[in-house]
Design a protein around this motif. Sequence first.
Motif, short mmCIF file in Angstrom:
data_model
loop_
_atom_site.label_atom_id
_atom_site.label_comp_id
_atom_site.label_asym_id
_atom_site.label_seq_id
_atom_site.Cartn_x
_atom_site.Cartn_y
_atom_site.Cartn_z
N GLN A 1 -0.23 -6.93 0.27
CA GLN A 1 -1.11 -6.58 -0.85
C GLN A 1 -0.90 -7.56 -2.01
OE1 GLN A 1 -3.31 -4.26 -0.14
NE2 GLN A 1 -2.26 -3.95 1.81
N THR A 2 -1.80 -7.50 -2.99
CA THR A 2 -1.69 -8.41 -4.13
C THR A 2 -1.88 -7.68 -5.45
OG1 THR A 2 -4.06 -8.92 -3.96
CG2 THR A 2 -2.54 -10.47 -2.90
N ILE A 3 -1.28 -8.23 -6.50
CA ILE A 3 -1.59 -7.79 -7.85
C ILE A 3 -2.83 -8.59 -8.24
CG2 ILE A 3 0.13 -9.47 -8.75
CD1 ILE A 3 0.43 -7.78 -11.25
N GLY B 1 -5.51 2.82 -5.57
CA GLY B 1 -4.88 1.54 -5.23
C GLY B 1 -3.91 1.10 -6.32
N THR B 2 -2.81 1.85 -6.49
CA THR B 2 -1.82 1.57 -7.54
C THR B 2 -1.23 0.17 -7.39
OG1 THR B 2 -1.20 3.89 -7.28
CG2 THR B 2 0.16 2.56 -8.77
N GLY C 1 1.16 -1.48 -9.91
CA GLY C 1 1.22 -0.61 -11.09
C GLY C 1 0.72 -1.29 -12.36
N TYR C 2 0.35 -2.58 -12.25
CA TYR C 2 -0.06 -3.32 -13.46
C TYR C 2 -1.36 -2.79 -14.06
CZ TYR C 2 -1.63 -7.08 -16.48
OH TYR C 2 -2.09 -7.79 -17.56
N ILE D 1 -3.40 6.73 -7.19
CA ILE D 1 -3.08 7.01 -5.79
C ILE D 1 -2.90 5.70 -5.02
CG2 ILE D 1 -3.79 8.23 -3.68
CD1 ILE D 1 -5.67 9.94 -5.38
N ARG E 1 -1.70 4.22 -0.97
CA ARG E 1 -1.40 4.66 0.40
C ARG E 1 -0.06 4.16 0.92
NH1 ARG E 1 -2.90 0.94 4.31
NH2 ARG E 1 -3.29 2.48 5.93
N LEU F 1 5.24 0.86 -2.04
CA LEU F 1 4.70 0.20 -3.24
C LEU F 1 4.63 1.18 -4.40
CD1 LEU F 1 1.72 -1.96 -1.85
CD2 LEU F 1 4.00 -2.73 -2.52
N GLY G 1 -0.86 8.61 -0.94
CA GLY G 1 -1.83 9.24 -0.05
C GLY G 1 -3.10 8.44 0.05
N ASP G 2 -4.12 9.07 0.63
CA ASP G 2 -5.41 8.42 0.84
C ASP G 2 -6.32 8.64 -0.36
OD1 ASP G 2 -7.78 7.38 1.66
OD2 ASP G 2 -8.07 8.77 3.34
N GLY G 3 -6.52 7.58 -1.12
CA GLY G 3 -7.31 7.66 -2.34
C GLY G 3 -8.80 7.91 -2.11
N THR H 1 -9.46 -0.17 -6.91
CA THR H 1 -9.03 -1.57 -6.95
C THR H 1 -8.82 -2.14 -5.55
OG1 THR H 1 -6.67 -1.07 -7.20
CG2 THR H 1 -7.96 -1.23 -9.22
N ALA H 2 -9.61 -1.66 -4.59
CA ALA H 2 -9.66 -2.23 -3.24
C ALA H 2 -11.12 -2.14 -2.81
CB ALA H 2 -8.76 -1.44 -2.29
N LEU I 1 -10.18 -1.36 1.06
CA LEU I 1 -9.83 0.05 0.90
C LEU I 1 -9.78 0.63 2.31
CD1 LEU I 1 -9.60 2.43 -1.23
CD2 LEU I 1 -12.02 2.82 -0.78
N1 SAH Z 1 -4.30 -2.17 -8.87
C1 SAH Z 1 -3.29 -2.96 -8.19
C2 SAH Z 1 -3.84 -3.95 -7.18
C3 SAH Z 1 -4.24 -3.24 -5.99
S1 SAH Z 1 -4.35 -4.09 -4.46
C4 SAH Z 1 -2.41 -3.70 -9.17
O1 SAH Z 1 -2.69 -3.68 -10.37
O2 SAH Z 1 -1.43 -4.29 -8.74
C5 SAH Z 1 -5.12 -2.72 -3.60
C6 SAH Z 1 -4.19 -1.57 -3.28
O3 SAH Z 1 -5.00 -0.54 -2.73
C7 SAH Z 1 -3.14 -1.90 -2.24
O4 SAH Z 1 -1.87 -1.63 -2.74
C8 SAH Z 1 -3.50 -0.99 -1.08
O5 SAH Z 1 -2.36 -0.52 -0.37
C9 SAH Z 1 -4.23 0.14 -1.76
N2 SAH Z 1 -5.13 0.93 -0.93
C10 SAH Z 1 -5.97 0.52 0.05
N3 SAH Z 1 -6.63 1.57 0.58
C11 SAH Z 1 -6.20 2.69 -0.07
C12 SAH Z 1 -6.49 4.08 0.02
N4 SAH Z 1 -7.37 4.57 0.90
N5 SAH Z 1 -5.85 4.93 -0.81
C13 SAH Z 1 -4.96 4.47 -1.71
N6 SAH Z 1 -4.62 3.17 -1.84
C14 SAH Z 1 -5.24 2.29 -1.04
#
Ligand code: SAH
Length: 222
Positions: free
Chosen positions: A57-59, A84-85, A88-89, A104, A106, A110, A131-133, A149-150, A207
């Motif tokens: 994954q990436t920030i 997609g935490t 956490g940024y 949230i 998954r 992380l 969990g599943d967002g 954010t995915a 996502l």
């Molecule tokens: N907002 C983050 C960047 C997110 S990268 C930041 O500031 O760093 C996208 C994230 O979405 C990844 O960590 C990935 O694991 C998560 N993700 C992908 N599908 C998801 C789902 N169904 N539910 C929750 N998180 C999910």
Amino acid sequence: MIMEARKIRLLMTLRRSGITDTQVLGAIERVPREVFIPATFHDQAYEDMALPIGMGQTISQPMVVARMTQALEVTDRHKVLEIGTGSGYQAAVLAKLCRRLYTIERHKELLDIAVERLETLRVRNVTALAGDGTKGWPEQAPFERILVTAAHGGDEPPKALTDQLAVGGLLVIPMGDEKRKQRVVRYRRMDDGLEREDLWPVRFVPLLPDTQDGAQRMKASS
Ligand code: SAH
């Protein structure tokens, strides 16, 4: 160049590129991005680029965080949901602007690190869940704002998310399954449906729906 000078340079780049919301710029200025990335990349903390955070994954790139946050039009009266935490940024930036943030992720690995970072920075208005967002957070709905954010592959946003959006609320979500075709889309929930507005092209990790493996791993480690 020292960290602070790099940060000022980044803020100037954001401003020149159309980030005019002073609240958004202020929030980015107050969140130390280096806290959210692996030590090997600390030198690049204030470069305008996405960086790896583990688990493939990436920030997100600061410009993308700034644009998505500006498009979300958050105020301190809003209850916000982030999907997609990751590091956490983005959560830390949103937390500076809203009343309460629910986030949230998954990958529990992380999420745990992200929560630790938010605690270190004394960010107290965030509640996090592994969990599943795509299912949203029904117990806490409705949300005035939702940020994904995915990238979501379907033609329509996940129904659970639009159902949990308050009337008048905004959902900002990257849509499209092939990276080169992804766009950020903003939906406003109206009394009688959704109003859609296509914003700009982006590249996000996908996502994903929760896998069996993921669910078992979460259970095992809880
Ligand atoms: N907002 C983050 C960047 C997110 S990268 C930041 O500031 O760093 C996208 C994230 O979405 C990844 O960590 C990935 O694991 C998560 N993700 C992908 N599908 C998801 C789902 N169904 N539910 C929750 N998180 C999910």
